[in-house]
Design an enzyme around this catalytic site. Structure first.
Site, PDB file in Angstrom:
ATOM      1  N   GLU A 196     -48.023  43.085  94.319  1.00  0.00           N
ATOM      2  CA  GLU A 196     -46.890  42.485  93.598  1.00  0.00           C
ATOM      3  C   GLU A 196     -45.559  42.875  94.255  1.00  0.00           C
ATOM      4  O   GLU A 196     -44.545  42.241  94.002  1.00  0.00           O
ATOM      5  CB  GLU A 196     -46.907  42.894  92.130  1.00  0.00           C
ATOM      6  CG  GLU A 196     -46.742  44.381  91.930  1.00  0.00           C
ATOM      7  CD  GLU A 196     -46.749  44.788  90.463  1.00  0.00           C
ATOM      8  OE1 GLU A 196     -46.700  43.920  89.595  1.00  0.00           O
ATOM      9  OE2 GLU A 196     -46.810  46.000  90.209  1.00  0.00           O
ATOM     10  N   HIS A 217     -52.995  49.787  84.910  1.00  0.00           N
ATOM     11  CA  HIS A 217     -51.834  49.724  85.788  1.00  0.00           C
ATOM     12  C   HIS A 217     -50.825  50.759  85.296  1.00  0.00           C
ATOM     13  O   HIS A 217     -50.753  51.013  84.113  1.00  0.00           O
ATOM     14  CB  HIS A 217     -51.240  48.313  85.754  1.00  0.00           C
ATOM     15  CG  HIS A 217     -50.257  48.064  86.853  1.00  0.00           C
ATOM     16  ND1 HIS A 217     -49.693  46.837  87.079  1.00  0.00           N
ATOM     17  CD2 HIS A 217     -49.737  48.893  87.797  1.00  0.00           C
ATOM     18  CE1 HIS A 217     -48.862  46.918  88.114  1.00  0.00           C
ATOM     19  NE2 HIS A 217     -48.865  48.159  88.554  1.00  0.00           N
ATOM     20  N   GLU A 218     -50.032  51.320  86.213  1.00  0.00           N
ATOM     21  CA  GLU A 218     -49.159  52.448  85.899  1.00  0.00           C
ATOM     22  C   GLU A 218     -49.975  53.541  85.189  1.00  0.00           C
ATOM     23  O   GLU A 218     -49.626  54.014  84.104  1.00  0.00           O
ATOM     24  CB  GLU A 218     -47.968  52.011  85.021  1.00  0.00           C
ATOM     25  CG  GLU A 218     -47.018  51.024  85.674  1.00  0.00           C
ATOM     26  CD  GLU A 218     -47.323  49.559  85.344  1.00  0.00           C
ATOM     27  OE1 GLU A 218     -48.219  49.320  84.512  1.00  0.00           O
ATOM     28  OE2 GLU A 218     -46.678  48.675  85.924  1.00  0.00           O
ATOM     29  N   PRO A 246     -53.137  62.628  95.933  1.00  0.00           N
ATOM     30  CA  PRO A 246     -53.573  63.395  97.089  1.00  0.00           C
ATOM     31  C   PRO A 246     -52.453  63.506  98.132  1.00  0.00           C
ATOM     32  O   PRO A 246     -51.897  62.479  98.534  1.00  0.00           O
ATOM     33  CB  PRO A 246     -54.745  62.590  97.653  1.00  0.00           C
ATOM     34  CG  PRO A 246     -55.182  61.687  96.540  1.00  0.00           C
ATOM     35  CD  PRO A 246     -53.984  61.429  95.708  1.00  0.00           C
ATOM     36  N   HIS A 280     -55.715  41.704  78.343  1.00  0.00           N
ATOM     37  CA  HIS A 280     -54.549  42.365  78.921  1.00  0.00           C
ATOM     38  C   HIS A 280     -53.675  42.975  77.833  1.00  0.00           C
ATOM     39  O   HIS A 280     -53.375  42.323  76.827  1.00  0.00           O
ATOM     40  CB  HIS A 280     -53.725  41.368  79.744  1.00  0.00           C
ATOM     41  CG  HIS A 280     -52.624  42.035  80.504  1.00  0.00           C
ATOM     42  ND1 HIS A 280     -51.298  41.901  80.183  1.00  0.00           N
ATOM     43  CD2 HIS A 280     -52.668  42.883  81.558  1.00  0.00           C
ATOM     44  CE1 HIS A 280     -50.567  42.622  81.022  1.00  0.00           C
ATOM     45  NE2 HIS A 280     -51.380  43.230  81.870  1.00  0.00           N
ATOM     46  N   HIS A 281     -53.296  44.226  78.036  1.00  0.00           N
ATOM     47  CA  HIS A 281     -52.372  44.926  77.136  1.00  0.00           C
ATOM     48  C   HIS A 281     -51.216  45.466  77.955  1.00  0.00           C
ATOM     49  O   HIS A 281     -51.383  46.452  78.673  1.00  0.00           O
ATOM     50  CB  HIS A 281     -53.069  46.117  76.464  1.00  0.00           C
ATOM     51  CG  HIS A 281     -54.072  45.737  75.430  1.00  0.00           C
ATOM     52  ND1 HIS A 281     -55.052  46.609  75.011  1.00  0.00           N
ATOM     53  CD2 HIS A 281     -54.256  44.593  74.716  1.00  0.00           C
ATOM     54  CE1 HIS A 281     -55.795  46.021  74.075  1.00  0.00           C
ATOM     55  NE2 HIS A 281     -55.339  44.786  73.892  1.00  0.00           N
ATOM     56  N   GLU A 282     -50.060  44.813  77.863  1.00  0.00           N
ATOM     57  CA  GLU A 282     -48.864  45.385  78.508  1.00  0.00           C
ATOM     58  C   GLU A 282     -48.122  46.189  77.450  1.00  0.00           C
ATOM     59  O   GLU A 282     -47.524  45.628  76.539  1.00  0.00           O
ATOM     60  CB  GLU A 282     -47.968  44.277  79.081  1.00  0.00           C
ATOM     61  CG  GLU A 282     -46.646  44.774  79.658  1.00  0.00           C
ATOM     62  CD  GLU A 282     -46.819  45.880  80.699  1.00  0.00           C
ATOM     63  OE1 GLU A 282     -47.238  45.581  81.807  1.00  0.00           O
ATOM     64  OE2 GLU A 282     -46.534  47.069  80.384  1.00  0.00           O
ATOM     65  N   GLU A 309     -54.410  50.597  89.051  1.00  0.00           N
ATOM     66  CA  GLU A 309     -53.539  50.085  90.099  1.00  0.00           C
ATOM     67  C   GLU A 309     -52.881  51.311  90.724  1.00  0.00           C
ATOM     68  O   GLU A 309     -53.236  51.713  91.799  1.00  0.00           O
ATOM     69  CB  GLU A 309     -52.563  49.039  89.553  1.00  0.00           C
ATOM     70  CG  GLU A 309     -52.120  48.090  90.643  1.00  0.00           C
ATOM     71  CD  GLU A 309     -51.591  46.749  90.166  1.00  0.00           C
ATOM     72  OE1 GLU A 309     -52.155  46.167  89.230  1.00  0.00           O
ATOM     73  OE2 GLU A 309     -50.594  46.282  90.743  1.00  0.00           O
TER      74      GLU A 309
HETATM   75  C1  NOJ Z   1     -45.600  44.962  85.401  1.00  0.00           C
HETATM   76  C2  NOJ Z   1     -46.764  44.961  86.299  1.00  0.00           C
HETATM   77  O1  NOJ Z   1     -46.418  45.576  87.470  1.00  0.00           O
HETATM   78  C3  NOJ Z   1     -47.246  43.559  86.581  1.00  0.00           C
HETATM   79  O2  NOJ Z   1     -48.378  43.591  87.390  1.00  0.00           O
HETATM   80  C4  NOJ Z   1     -47.551  42.906  85.308  1.00  0.00           C
HETATM   81  O3  NOJ Z   1     -47.919  41.595  85.546  1.00  0.00           O
HETATM   82  C5  NOJ Z   1     -46.349  42.966  84.417  1.00  0.00           C
HETATM   83  N1  NOJ Z   1     -45.942  44.302  84.221  1.00  0.00           N
HETATM   84  C6  NOJ Z   1     -46.635  42.379  83.075  1.00  0.00           C
HETATM   85  O4  NOJ Z   1     -47.676  43.079  82.474  1.00  0.00           O
END
Ligand code: NOJ
Length: 653
Positions: free
Chosen positions: A466, A441-442, A184, A368-370, A460
């Site tokens: 962070e 996130h992202e 926005p 959690h899946h990064e 997020e």
């Molecule tokens: C980057 C993310 O910003 C953070 O929040 C996360 O903990 C790390 N990646 C690992 O997933």
């Protein structure tokens, strides 16, 4: 009513669409075969004459030689319920006109533009039906303009930058928007109105960013694919809604819900979806106590997780997030993430065992899946990864896409491009099938699709805590309600109370961390500090963290200005009220009239900054007090520089 005679087949004409309360007027203009619109409020200009149309690769511009051949107008007035969120009941009231357009010359294509004029917004979208020789198309450019006065104030974050959405807001003027900015996009016009340009129902298309074109008009700039086009489409196709939210004041803008009105109701049963508050094996890594990668100080071990599960019970939260549990964190995780496994745990972590332990104690695991943006690697494992969690009774996953771009179909693409949008959607739909809720996130920005897909509980998708420890100033969380949060809830990782730690010093006072539970809505809320910090150092704040809900009946915006301060009241579904406020570097005193309360006496628990508190050198100064109040009274409260407050009001029994 419109005049058929003047419209049918005509090439030069105008049609006014007026909001139900008569204040907003959208005028659609066809002139010399081109289509334009303009928007006024109280007969004062908001958006000046603006062009509509597309450039389609290999085709003449779609937006020339047009004739309106049919107009269909209707009124709509309903209320609908959201399964969860900031407001349970949303009013969806508008006047709509769909304008059916034909090209009067070859290639004689047809399309429709549908306008909806609300009391607090104007929205429109393009609808392109399939037609002979016009079925698979590539959009080279969307020509939609939002031609607003150049002296309009704008609060921007840049688009196409390595940290995606995660930037600090900056106050500027429309005149300076020469590089694309995200929506926005909130602005204040010279005649004093607040406007935010955004989009709703973004599916199978690039995300819209905004920039000033060479002819000095704000224009849609659709996030491109790596081949330079904006989207490859099979017709029929409806674009996302182009949404112009309108308000008389900044604070009024914060509860604009038109984005949800422009999304469809859920098509499946989502009664299993529940918002959640949780703690996480996360911040301990950020402050260097534990690590994501296996080793002596590995965070995500079976033993630590069981400790967190026990702590969750004591703290009265419902879940535990576990980051760093899987294969792939060793060494440079950003580089090595290309091989992350989403089913293989590290040797010291046993998912079935912690899931069994959690389940027996009534605690939810937040998986959690990064992906580190390696979407191809993730998509290969998607079904197995979600099955693995589902088989272990895990109903929540936080996903992450760290990195400046994603790797998808073997190419580097923007997170917010058409292929990115489609990937995120795939995860939401797969998760829905497995009865899993997501916090991304992202992510791709919010466009209200959680009305249709309520298992998408949060994102997020903005600079979160962070970044504390230098890269966040107290004004940041005072921008969010007027900008990013217009696109839906945010997991800001709230409640970090160890403010003065040497690794990540917070730019807030103590009670402001508590205020965030109210001022930053999220369907998934992480009380992000380590449990021992809550229990050993701040036992007097645990009650609030336990009590504050993640799902509200209604939200009443009270006071504020963009980037300066924000005060909001929310009614919980059990009838209690919560009021939160945050301020920038400036100390402020606010007087909150309690007129929104129901009849009867309320017991107020008030958490506020002490008179000498300051986010720089007296972060912990705070007062906790209680008193009885009723709707005829007011509460006077002080916010220190970088401070805030939280109030819980419960009906005396
Ligand atoms: C980057 C993310 O910003 C953070 O929040 C996360 O903990 C790390 N990646 C690992 O997933």
């Amino acid at each position: 009513m419109f005049k058929w005679a003047s419209w049918f087949g005509s090439s030069d004409t105008e049609k006014e669409i007026v909001s139900p309360n008569g204040r907003n007027k959208c005028t659609v203009i066809i002139k010399s075969g081109q289509i334009f619109y303009k928007v006024e409020r109280d007969n004062k200009p908001l958006i000046n004459v603006s062009k509509l149309g597309f450039l389609i690769s290999g085709e003449p511009e779609l937006g020339q030689n047009l004739k309106a051949v049919r107009l269909v107008s209707r009124n709509h007035d309903e209320e609908f319920e959201m399964l969860w969120g900031e407001d349970k009941i949303i009013k969806n009231q508008y006047r709509e006109t769909a304008i059916y357009l034909n090209e009067s010359k070859d290639p004689r294509r047809i399309f429709t533009i549908r306008f909806r004029v609300f009391n607090d917004a104007v929205a429109f979208r393009y609808e392109i039906p399939p037609q002979p020789k016009f079925q698979q198309i590539s959009v080279a450019d969307e020509l939609t303009q939002f031609n607003i006065d150049l002296n309009t104030i704008a609060w921007k974050i840049p688009a196409y930058q390595p940290d995606r959405y995660e930037y600090n807001y900056e106050k500027t003027s429309v005149y300076d928007l020469v590089h694309s900015v995200h929506t926005p996009l909130t602005m204040k016009t010279p005649n004093g109105y607040y406007v935010s340009i955004h989009e709703a129902a973004l599916y199978n298309y690039g995300s819209m960013t905004i920039k000033l074109s060479e002819d000095k008009k704000l224009k849609a700039d659709i996030t491109p694919l790596s081949d330079g086009t904006k989207a490859h489409l099979s017709l029929p196709f409806e674009t996302p809604w182009r949404l112009i939210m309108i308000a008389d004041s900044a604070i009024e803008l914060t509860t604009n819900r038109v984005m949800y009105c422009l999304n469809d109701p859920p098509k499946h049963d989502f009664s299993w979806v529940k918002t959640i508050k949780f703690i996480g094996i996360w911040w301990a890594m950020y402050v260097g106590e534990w690590t994501w990668a296996p080793g002596e100080r590995h965070g995500a071990t079976t033993a630590h997780t069981k400790e967190y599960i026990d702590a969750a019970i004591r703290l009265g939260v419902s879940g535990v997030l576990i980051e760093g549990w899987n294969d792939g964190w060793e060494g440079d995780w950003l580089e090595n993430g290309v091989n992350n496994s989403f089913t293989k745990s590290t040797p010291d972590f046993d998912l079935p065992e912690v899931a069994r332990y959690a389940h027996a104690k009534g605690i939810e695991i937040v998986g959690h899946h990064e992906t580190v943006g390696f979407v191809d690697n993730y998509e290969k494992q998607l079904e197995d990864a979600y099955n693995f969690y589902a088989a272990n009774n895990v109903h929540y996953i936080k996903t992450g896409y760290a990195g400046s771009q994603i790797l998808i179909h073997g190419r580097r693409e923007y997170h917010h491009s058409q292929v990115g949008v489609n990937h995120y959607q795939k995860t939401v739909e797969l998760a829905a099938r497995k009865h899993i809720c997501l916090d991304i996130h992202e992510p791709i920005k919010g466009t209200g699709i959680e009305r249709t897909w309520p298992n998408l509980l949060s994102r997020e998708g903005a600079r979160g805590q962070e970044y504390e420890g230098g890269a966040i100033s107290p004004s940041h969380a005072c921008y969010l309600p007027y900008t990013r949060l217009l696109s839906g809830g945010m997991d800001y990782t709230v409640g970090i109370l160890d403010l003065a730690n040497s690794v990540k010093r917070m730019s807030t006072t103590l009670t402001r961390q508590i205020a965030y539970f109210i001022t930053i809505y999220s369907g998934m809320v992480m009380a992000a500090d380590r449990p021992y910090i809550y229990e050993e150092r701040f036992p007097d704040l645990i009650k609030f963290i336990r009590d504050v809900p993640t799902d509200f009946e209604k939200t009443v915006p009270l006071a504020g200005e963009v980037g300066e301060y924000y005060v909001v009241a929310r009614k919980a579904k059990n009838g209690d009220w919560y009021i939160g406020g945050v301020t920038d570097e400036t100390a402020r005193r606010v007087n909150i009239g309690l007129h929104f309360l129901d009849d009867g006496a309320y017991f107020a628990e008030i958490y506020s900054d002490s008179d000498d508190a300051h986010y720089r050198d007296n972060q912990f100064g705070h007062n906790i007090s209680t008193r009885n109040v009723s709707k005829n009274e007011s509460i006077d409260i002080y916010m220190a520089p970088g401070g805030g407050f939280a109030i819980r009001l419960s009906q005396s029994k």
